[in-house]
Motif scaffolding. Structure first.
Motif: not given
Length: 131
Positions: A1-28
């Motif tokens: 299997m060939e190596d996969r291609i890594k890619y990165e993206m950046e999005f500016v989000i109007q939010s506090s880090p703690s609120l954003l983290y909640n949406y990234l880390s919890t099932p809900s």
């Protein structure tokens, strides 16, 4: 299997880090924008989209900073392939950015993956009330 291609993206989000983290880390939080439904048992997260299920293992997380997952059905089952959602705060402007790192099998998949992330992040921004 060939190596996969890594890619990165950046999005500016109007939010506090703690609120954003909640949406990234919890099932809900994740089920608000990333999948139709998300369940977790410890480090194992089940993502459900229109009847199909994918399981991912939470490899690491750091409060208000990042979460890193690996898909369980990944045949290589390697720690080196993952997707990571990272919160970055500009020290001067205090702008909050969501940095996404993901992998694709080939160039076509990179484009497809980026479009998918763009759609999902626009869902996330709607949920956050951020434009």
């Amino acid at each position: 299997m060939e190596d996969r291609i890594k890619y990165e993206m950046e999005f500016v989000i109007q939010s506090s880090p703690s609120l954003l983290y909640n949406y990234l880390s919890t099932p809900s939080g994740l089920s608000e924008w990333y999948a139709d439904n998300v369940n977790s048992r410890g480090e194992l997260f089940t993502f459900i989209w229109e009847g199909s299920e994918e399981q991912a293992k939470l490899l690491s997380k750091k409060t208000d900073e990042r979460v890193k997952f690996r898909w369980m059905d990944d045949v290589d089952n390697e720690e080196s392939y993952f997707f990571e959602l990272r919160i970055q705060v500009d020290e001067i402007t205090k702008d909050v950015s969501l940095m996404i790192t993901d992998f694709a099998d080939d160039e076509d998949e990179v484009e497809e993956g980026k479009m998918l992330w763009e759609n999902m992040v626009s869902n996330l921004k709607q949920v956050l009330g951020s434009t």
